[in-house]
Design a protein around this motif. Structure first.
Motif, PDB file in Angstrom:
ATOM      1  N   PRO A 242       0.818  -1.221   0.000  1.00 33.39           N
ATOM      2  CA  PRO A 242       0.000   0.000   0.000  1.00 33.39           C
ATOM      3  C   PRO A 242       0.850   1.268   0.000  1.00 33.39           C
ATOM      4  O   PRO A 242       1.819   1.377   0.758  1.00 33.39           O
ATOM      5  N   ARG A 243       0.473   2.187  -0.857  1.00 27.56           N
ATOM      6  CA  ARG A 243       1.176   3.464  -0.998  1.00 27.56           C
ATOM      7  C   ARG A 243       0.525   4.550  -0.159  1.00 27.56           C
ATOM      8  O   ARG A 243       1.167   5.309   0.541  1.00 27.56           O
ATOM      9  N   ASP A 244      -0.794   4.670  -0.283  1.00 25.14           N
ATOM     10  CA  ASP A 244      -1.551   5.713   0.408  1.00 25.14           C
ATOM     11  C   ASP A 244      -2.900   5.153   0.795  1.00 25.14           C
ATOM     12  O   ASP A 244      -3.233   4.012   0.464  1.00 25.14           O
ATOM     13  N   VAL A 245      -3.690   5.926   1.468  1.00 25.49           N
ATOM     14  CA  VAL A 245      -4.999   5.463   1.899  1.00 25.49           C
ATOM     15  C   VAL A 245      -5.969   6.636   1.941  1.00 25.49           C
ATOM     16  O   VAL A 245      -5.588   7.770   2.248  1.00 25.49           O
ATOM     17  N   ASP A 246      -7.225   6.355   1.596  1.00 27.13           N
ATOM     18  CA  ASP A 246      -8.307   7.339   1.722  1.00 27.13           C
ATOM     19  C   ASP A 246      -9.198   6.932   2.879  1.00 27.13           C
ATOM     20  O   ASP A 246      -9.419   5.734   3.103  1.00 27.13           O
ATOM     21  N   SER A 247      -9.738   7.874   3.590  1.00 32.57           N
ATOM     22  CA  SER A 247     -10.742   7.579   4.613  1.00 32.57           C
ATOM     23  C   SER A 247     -11.842   8.630   4.533  1.00 32.57           C
ATOM     24  O   SER A 247     -11.716   9.623   3.816  1.00 32.57           O
ATOM     25  N   ILE A 248     -12.905   8.394   5.280  1.00 32.18           N
ATOM     26  CA  ILE A 248     -14.100   9.248   5.201  1.00 32.18           C
ATOM     27  C   ILE A 248     -14.408   9.826   6.579  1.00 32.18           C
ATOM     28  O   ILE A 248     -14.241   9.159   7.596  1.00 32.18           O
ATOM     29  N   ALA A 249     -14.860  11.072   6.606  1.00 39.27           N
ATOM     30  CA  ALA A 249     -15.265  11.726   7.853  1.00 39.27           C
ATOM     31  C   ALA A 249     -16.418  12.677   7.544  1.00 39.27           C
ATOM     32  O   ALA A 249     -16.829  12.825   6.386  1.00 39.27           O
TER      33      ALA A 249
ATOM     34  N   GLY B 249     -15.964   1.889   8.648  1.00 35.76           N
ATOM     35  CA  GLY B 249     -15.901   2.800   7.512  1.00 35.76           C
ATOM     36  C   GLY B 249     -15.094   2.146   6.412  1.00 35.76           C
ATOM     37  O   GLY B 249     -14.457   1.111   6.621  1.00 35.76           O
ATOM     38  N   VAL B 250     -15.130   2.741   5.255  1.00 34.05           N
ATOM     39  CA  VAL B 250     -14.419   2.174   4.115  1.00 34.05           C
ATOM     40  C   VAL B 250     -13.120   2.941   3.879  1.00 34.05           C
ATOM     41  O   VAL B 250     -13.069   4.158   4.028  1.00 34.05           O
ATOM     42  N   ALA B 251     -12.072   2.199   3.552  1.00 39.97           N
ATOM     43  CA  ALA B 251     -10.793   2.816   3.205  1.00 39.97           C
ATOM     44  C   ALA B 251     -10.280   2.186   1.917  1.00 39.97           C
ATOM     45  O   ALA B 251     -10.267   0.962   1.785  1.00 39.97           O
ATOM     46  N   HIS B 252      -9.895   3.010   0.989  1.00 42.15           N
ATOM     47  CA  HIS B 252      -9.301   2.524  -0.257  1.00 42.15           C
ATOM     48  C   HIS B 252      -7.848   2.968  -0.294  1.00 42.15           C
ATOM     49  O   HIS B 252      -7.469   3.951   0.340  1.00 42.15           O
ATOM     50  N   SER B 253      -7.031   2.224  -1.004  1.00 42.23           N
ATOM     51  CA  SER B 253      -5.648   2.644  -1.165  1.00 42.23           C
ATOM     52  C   SER B 253      -5.137   2.214  -2.531  1.00 42.23           C
ATOM     53  O   SER B 253      -5.699   1.318  -3.163  1.00 42.23           O
ATOM     54  N   ILE B 254      -4.080   2.858  -2.961  1.00 41.72           N
ATOM     55  CA  ILE B 254      -3.335   2.445  -4.143  1.00 41.72           C
ATOM     56  C   ILE B 254      -2.105   1.684  -3.664  1.00 41.72           C
ATOM     57  O   ILE B 254      -1.543   2.005  -2.623  1.00 41.72           O
ATOM     58  N   GLY B 255      -1.720   0.643  -4.404  1.00 44.19           N
ATOM     59  CA  GLY B 255      -0.562  -0.137  -4.006  1.00 44.19           C
ATOM     60  C   GLY B 255       0.549  -0.103  -5.043  1.00 44.19           C
ATOM     61  O   GLY B 255       0.297   0.056  -6.239  1.00 44.19           O
ATOM     62  N   PHE B 256       1.793  -0.237  -4.568  1.00 47.60           N
ATOM     63  CA  PHE B 256       2.936  -0.423  -5.463  1.00 47.60           C
ATOM     64  C   PHE B 256       2.974  -1.900  -5.838  1.00 47.60           C
ATOM     65  O   PHE B 256       3.112  -2.761  -4.967  1.00 47.60           O
ATOM     66  N   ALA B 257       2.875  -2.213  -7.118  1.00 44.87           N
ATOM     67  CA  ALA B 257       2.973  -3.598  -7.579  1.00 44.87           C
ATOM     68  C   ALA B 257       4.141  -3.731  -8.539  1.00 44.87           C
ATOM     69  O   ALA B 257       4.524  -2.777  -9.218  1.00 44.87           O
ATOM     70  N   MET B 258       4.693  -4.938  -8.600  1.00 46.31           N
ATOM     71  CA  MET B 258       5.785  -5.214  -9.525  1.00 46.31           C
ATOM     72  C   MET B 258       5.297  -6.188 -10.592  1.00 46.31           C
ATOM     73  O   MET B 258       4.598  -7.158 -10.278  1.00 46.31           O
ATOM     74  N   SER B 259       5.659  -5.933 -11.812  1.00 41.54           N
ATOM     75  CA  SER B 259       5.278  -6.822 -12.903  1.00 41.54           C
ATOM     76  C   SER B 259       5.913  -8.195 -12.710  1.00 41.54           C
ATOM     77  O   SER B 259       7.097  -8.315 -12.390  1.00 41.54           O
TER      78      SER B 259
ATOM     79  N   ILE C 270       7.163  12.430   2.553  1.00 41.65           N
ATOM     80  CA  ILE C 270       7.134  13.314   1.378  1.00 41.65           C
ATOM     81  C   ILE C 270       5.766  13.230   0.711  1.00 41.65           C
ATOM     82  O   ILE C 270       5.180  14.242   0.318  1.00 41.65           O
ATOM     83  N   LEU C 271       5.215  12.018   0.619  1.00 39.64           N
ATOM     84  CA  LEU C 271       3.879  11.845   0.049  1.00 39.64           C
ATOM     85  C   LEU C 271       2.816  12.546   0.881  1.00 39.64           C
ATOM     86  O   LEU C 271       1.754  12.911   0.374  1.00 39.64           O
ATOM     87  N   ALA C 272       3.105  12.713   2.175  1.00 36.48           N
ATOM     88  CA  ALA C 272       2.125  13.309   3.087  1.00 36.48           C
ATOM     89  C   ALA C 272       1.775  14.742   2.737  1.00 36.48           C
ATOM     90  O   ALA C 272       0.842  15.304   3.304  1.00 36.48           O
ATOM     91  N   THR C 273       2.494  15.348   1.811  1.00 36.49           N
ATOM     92  CA  THR C 273       2.126  16.689   1.362  1.00 36.49           C
ATOM     93  C   THR C 273       0.897  16.659   0.459  1.00 36.49           C
ATOM     94  O   THR C 273       0.295  17.704   0.200  1.00 36.49           O
ATOM     95  N   THR C 274       0.527  15.467  -0.034  1.00 37.22           N
ATOM     96  CA  THR C 274      -0.580  15.389  -0.983  1.00 37.22           C
ATOM     97  C   THR C 274      -1.650  14.361  -0.614  1.00 37.22           C
ATOM     98  O   THR C 274      -2.827  14.551  -0.909  1.00 37.22           O
ATOM     99  N   VAL C 275      -1.262  13.239  -0.006  1.00 40.70           N
ATOM    100  CA  VAL C 275      -2.205  12.160   0.326  1.00 40.70           C
ATOM    101  C   VAL C 275      -1.878  11.623   1.710  1.00 40.70           C
ATOM    102  O   VAL C 275      -0.809  11.879   2.255  1.00 40.70           O
ATOM    103  N   ILE C 276      -2.816  10.835   2.280  1.00 40.03           N
ATOM    104  CA  ILE C 276      -2.523  10.152   3.534  1.00 40.03           C
ATOM    105  C   ILE C 276      -1.628   8.956   3.214  1.00 40.03           C
ATOM    106  O   ILE C 276      -2.044   8.040   2.506  1.00 40.03           O
ATOM    107  N   PRO C 277      -0.406   8.927   3.705  1.00 36.10           N
ATOM    108  CA  PRO C 277       0.461   7.774   3.439  1.00 36.10           C
ATOM    109  C   PRO C 277      -0.082   6.517   4.119  1.00 36.10           C
ATOM    110  O   PRO C 277      -0.733   6.592   5.170  1.00 36.10           O
ATOM    111  N   ALA C 278       0.188   5.359   3.531  1.00 31.05           N
ATOM    112  CA  ALA C 278      -0.255   4.108   4.137  1.00 31.05           C
ATOM    113  C   ALA C 278       0.535   3.786   5.397  1.00 31.05           C
ATOM    114  O   ALA C 278       0.045   3.058   6.270  1.00 31.05           O
TER     115      ALA C 278
END
Length: 374
Positions: free
Chosen positions: A98-105, A258-268, A292-300
């Motif tokens: 997991p790279r980052d995560v979304d949550s709801i409030a 609650g629901v949380a979605h995230s994007i993951g780093f995957a390798m081919s 560094i990612l925390a400037t734009t998204v919630i890091p995982a």
């Protein structure tokens, strides 16, 4: 992009034998392009995968297993949001990190609460208290402001999925049991939303199809709004509202969830640079890179996630971080989540326009279930 470039630059300084090429693809084209590249055996060494597409890629053997790499590294999966880690596991293998995560409030507008003489919500509230406040706001608000808004027109990540989880439902079939989307507890959720639209506590489905939730809240026309973490920075930076808004946990129904979605780093799976690719995935997953990612998204990374909240000024957005302690992963099932999801959304649209919730779901659940099982 700036954050990704900074991370790549830092990595190349420490690993001069490896060159990182970042390719930016618009979201509407991303999976079309990735599908074509994967089918042709020419996908990037590392790419982003999301939860709806993960099973499809995993079942087709397109993702490299990472268990051995993790066991030999200092990457601690226990410091990554648990629901996201589990979501990227298949047949006992971790296939993405997991790279980052979304949550709801829930956001609230203090001026509108003051106008209606209603007390502000707090993070220990429940569903009945939300409905009571919505009713009080309906009676006290003027100029057509809405007591509550939530987006019911899409996949439900920032609306009904959370209510279904809080009611104790499993959208995805578990342990051989059928999906819960048509059981009595789910019907209760759909009917609650129908009743709130009829009473004016929520805008009608027709009204919500014409204006986005975030636009209504940012124009001071909604007292409360369910919103994803991706809207936290825009809300907090908006001078029209940022002096009189707050955010709290979603109200509890039968349980906190609650629901949380995230994007993951995957390798081919076909990468010819497995060792090098893993070094970069591990680097991107480090606390330093995640901050560094925390400037734009919630890091995982759970420690780095706190930096995201600290980076957002004017409003305390820590409820988004607190929520991650009890979230469940965005629901995916089978190899074609977008297909069954669109079928379900079509049924829910009819329900939110006034159709009988039980009759509608009884009619559609078997078709939806068949796609989930494929």
């Amino acid at each position: 992009m700036a954050a990704e470039q900074e991370i790549a630059k830092n990595f190349e300084k420490e690993n001069p034998d490896i060159k990182i090429d970042i390719e930016l693809t618009p979201v509407a084209q991303y999976f079309v392009k990735l599908d074509a590249a994967s089918a042709g055996g020419v996908s990037p060494d590392i790419f982003w995968i999301n939860m709806p597409y993960f099973i499809q890629y995993a079942k087709n053997g397109l993702l490299a297993p990472l268990n051995d790499d993790i066991s030999k590294s200092n990457l601690d999966l226990n410091n990554i949001v648990a629901s996201s880690v589990k979501a990227y596991q298949y047949n006992g293998q971790q296939l993405a990190i997991p790279r980052d995560v979304d949550s709801i409030a829930v956001w609230y507008n203090k001026k509108l609460f003051d106008e209606a003489k209603v007390s502000y919500p707090t993070s220990d509230w429940n569903w009945d208290q939300l409905k009571e406040k919505a009713s009080q706001l309906k009676a006290g608000l003027k100029n057509g402001a809405f007591p509550l808004v939530m987006d019911l027109s899409n996949d439900g990540q920032d609306s009904y999925l959370n209510l279904l989880y809080q009611k104790g439902n499993n959208v995805v079939p578990v342990d051989g049991k059928p999906t819960d989307i048509a059981n009595d507890k789910s019907i209760w959720v759909y009917q609650q939303l129908q009743e709130m639209m009829k009473s004016g506590q929520l805008p009608t489905a027709q009204q919500m199809s014409e204006v986005k939730t975030e636009n209504i809240f940012q124009s001071n026309r909604a007292a409360m709004a369910y919103a994803g973490s991706w809207l936290a920075a825009p809300f907090a930076a908006n001078d029209l509202i940022n002096t009189h808004i707050g955010v709290v946990l979603m109200p509890k129904i039968d349980r906190q969830s609650g629901v949380a979605h995230s994007i993951g780093f995957a390798m081919s799976a076909k990468s010819t640079h497995h060792a090098e690719a893993w070094r970069y995935i591990q680097f991107m997953s480090s606390q330093t890179s995640q901050e560094i990612l925390a400037t734009t998204v919630i890091p995982a990374n759970k420690t780095a996630a706190k930096a995201w909240a600290a980076n957002i000024k004017n409003v305390d957005v820590s409820p988004y971080i607190e929520t991650l302690e009890f979230t469940k992963a965005y629901p995916t099932a089978g190899t074609n989540t977008p297909k069954w999801q669109n079928m379900w959304i079509a049924s829910l649209k009819r329900i939110f326009l006034g159709a009988d919730a039980k009759k509608e779901m009884d009619k559609s659940v078997e078709k939806i279930s068949r796609v989930m099982e494929k």
